[in-house]
Write a protein that holds these residues in place. Sequence first.
Motif, PDB file in Angstrom:
ATOM      1  N   SER A 134      19.064  74.897  51.255  1.00 53.56           N
ATOM      2  CA  SER A 134      19.203  76.156  51.993  1.00 53.56           C
ATOM      3  C   SER A 134      20.268  77.071  51.385  1.00 53.56           C
ATOM      4  CB  SER A 134      19.553  75.879  53.459  1.00 53.56           C
ATOM      5  OG  SER A 134      20.782  75.175  53.544  1.00 53.56           O
ATOM      6  N   ASP A 135      20.700  76.751  50.167  1.00 56.66           N
ATOM      7  CA  ASP A 135      21.730  77.570  49.526  1.00 56.66           C
ATOM      8  C   ASP A 135      21.160  78.930  49.088  1.00 56.66           C
ATOM      9  OD1 ASP A 135      20.368  75.599  47.722  1.00 56.66           O
ATOM     10  OD2 ASP A 135      21.343  76.756  46.145  1.00 56.66           O
ATOM     11  N   PRO A 136      22.008  79.945  48.993  1.00 59.99           N
ATOM     12  CA  PRO A 136      23.457  79.946  49.258  1.00 59.99           C
ATOM     13  C   PRO A 136      23.810  80.377  50.678  1.00 59.99           C
ATOM     14  CG  PRO A 136      22.878  82.012  48.240  1.00 59.99           C
ATOM     15  CD  PRO A 136      21.576  81.248  48.409  1.00 59.99           C
ATOM     16  N   THR A 137      22.848  80.276  51.613  1.00 63.88           N
ATOM     17  CA  THR A 137      23.013  80.845  52.945  1.00 63.88           C
ATOM     18  C   THR A 137      24.264  80.349  53.653  1.00 63.88           C
ATOM     19  OG1 THR A 137      20.608  80.996  53.104  1.00 63.88           O
ATOM     20  CG2 THR A 137      21.858  81.223  55.146  1.00 63.88           C
ATOM     21  N   GLY A 138      24.463  79.023  53.686  1.00 63.37           N
ATOM     22  CA  GLY A 138      25.607  78.463  54.394  1.00 63.37           C
ATOM     23  C   GLY A 138      26.939  78.871  53.779  1.00 63.37           C
ATOM     24  N   TYR A 139      27.002  78.822  52.460  1.00 64.78           N
ATOM     25  CA  TYR A 139      28.237  79.203  51.771  1.00 64.78           C
ATOM     26  C   TYR A 139      28.551  80.667  52.015  1.00 64.78           C
ATOM     27  CZ  TYR A 139      31.373  80.337  47.877  1.00 64.78           C
ATOM     28  OH  TYR A 139      32.429  80.793  47.113  1.00 64.78           O
ATOM     29  N   SER A 195      26.112  87.652  52.951  1.00 62.87           N
ATOM     30  CA  SER A 195      24.690  87.376  53.150  1.00 62.87           C
ATOM     31  C   SER A 195      23.903  87.730  51.898  1.00 62.87           C
ATOM     32  CB  SER A 195      24.151  88.192  54.326  1.00 62.87           C
ATOM     33  OG  SER A 195      24.152  89.575  54.003  1.00 62.87           O
ATOM     34  N   MET A 196      22.667  87.243  51.844  1.00 64.90           N
ATOM     35  CA  MET A 196      21.788  87.609  50.741  1.00 64.90           C
ATOM     36  C   MET A 196      21.492  89.102  50.754  1.00 64.90           C
ATOM     37  SD  MET A 196      21.014  85.315  48.490  1.00 64.90           S
ATOM     38  CE  MET A 196      19.655  86.203  47.723  1.00 64.90           C
ATOM     39  N   ASN A 197      21.382  89.703  51.942  1.00 66.90           N
ATOM     40  CA  ASN A 197      21.114  91.141  51.997  1.00 66.90           C
ATOM     41  C   ASN A 197      22.222  91.938  51.320  1.00 66.90           C
ATOM     42  OD1 ASN A 197      18.650  91.052  53.311  1.00 66.90           O
ATOM     43  ND2 ASN A 197      19.566  91.073  55.346  1.00 66.90           N
ATOM     44  N   LEU A 198      23.467  91.507  51.506  1.00 64.66           N
ATOM     45  CA  LEU A 198      24.581  92.194  50.861  1.00 64.66           C
ATOM     46  C   LEU A 198      24.590  91.932  49.358  1.00 64.66           C
ATOM     47  CD1 LEU A 198      27.168  91.560  53.662  1.00 64.66           C
ATOM     48  CD2 LEU A 198      26.459  93.810  52.859  1.00 64.66           C
ATOM     49  N   GLN A 252      30.874  93.606  54.228  1.00 64.72           N
ATOM     50  CA  GLN A 252      30.651  94.883  53.567  1.00 64.72           C
ATOM     51  C   GLN A 252      31.820  95.239  52.665  1.00 64.72           C
ATOM     52  OE1 GLN A 252      27.692  96.689  53.764  1.00 64.72           O
ATOM     53  NE2 GLN A 252      28.684  97.589  51.996  1.00 64.72           N
ATOM     54  N   THR A 253      33.032  94.875  53.086  1.00 65.07           N
ATOM     55  CA  THR A 253      34.174  95.223  52.264  1.00 65.07           C
ATOM     56  C   THR A 253      34.199  94.431  50.965  1.00 65.07           C
ATOM     57  OG1 THR A 253      35.624  93.620  53.371  1.00 65.07           O
ATOM     58  CG2 THR A 253      35.600  95.862  54.243  1.00 65.07           C
TER      59      THR A 253
END
Length: 298
Positions: free
Chosen positions: A186-191, A198-201, A29-30
């Motif tokens: 599966s990118d960019p989830t792992g990175y 996260s994608m949500n952020l 979040q930061t």
Amino acid sequence: MKKKLGIAVLAVSFLAFLLMGTTQDAFAQTVNDYIISNQIKPAAIQNREGTFSEWFPYENGVGKPEGVVIHETADNNATAEDEVHFFNDNWPRIEAYVHAFVDNNEIINIHNTDYGVWGAGPTANGKFIQVELCRTHDYDSFARSIANDAYYTASKLLQYNIPDKPWETIVSHNQVSLTYHETNHSDPTGYFSNWGYSMNLLYDMIGYYYNNLKTTGSAYGINAATQEAINPNSTIKVNNKNGSYVPLVAFNNNQMTKIRNRALANHTAWYTDQTKDVNGTTYRRVATNEWVSTSYLE
């Protein structure tokens, strides 16, 4: 005693797991807070003509993408410039190409987003603009790369009048793989998870820029007068009252040539970022080297 000790160990481990998750969420979040509080200035979108020579429309037609796919390069050492050179040199061999590369310093668009690319399988290629995020290695650089990625995505949604809808008009390559089963990436989830992000952020950051750009023309809202951002008058609507389409022209060394194989549909809206005056006529740029006369503006 051993049983009680085992339970205690499990309890401590579970608490540590919860604390670790909380710390990662707070860290992630930061990143967004860091971008916003410091008003990190997104890089200007550079439009360059790449070497990709496959000019195919989206499934709904030329200039009609349905959203943006977020990729990640999986290369620890390559900048946006490095990736641009590699793909321009090797796309026929590797059979892959995307619209843009983003790192902490640059946003480089290398293929006209009116047309599709080869980045995420046939179905997604026919639907989405595609952008690759380059890896970085420190907190500030990661935050700047996220700012650039979010800004590019928000700008493209606005350019094509696409609504900001996470999981629908903004998707990860991972989501594309799970939805269409045509790729296994599966990118960019792992990175992102390596950074506690996260994608949500990222959706939150894209939405923040999208709303500000749409309402004020500035990435950081009405009070950010020093920020370089999209002009609020940057969307134009075109119409040829004397024909069924709006013609386009190109300029090379200020010499104008008519574009014969592409045009704009009547009563359509287009993002424009530059103005040019030639021989008493004003033109607005709608693609890398595609311009429309202001005489066709509605």
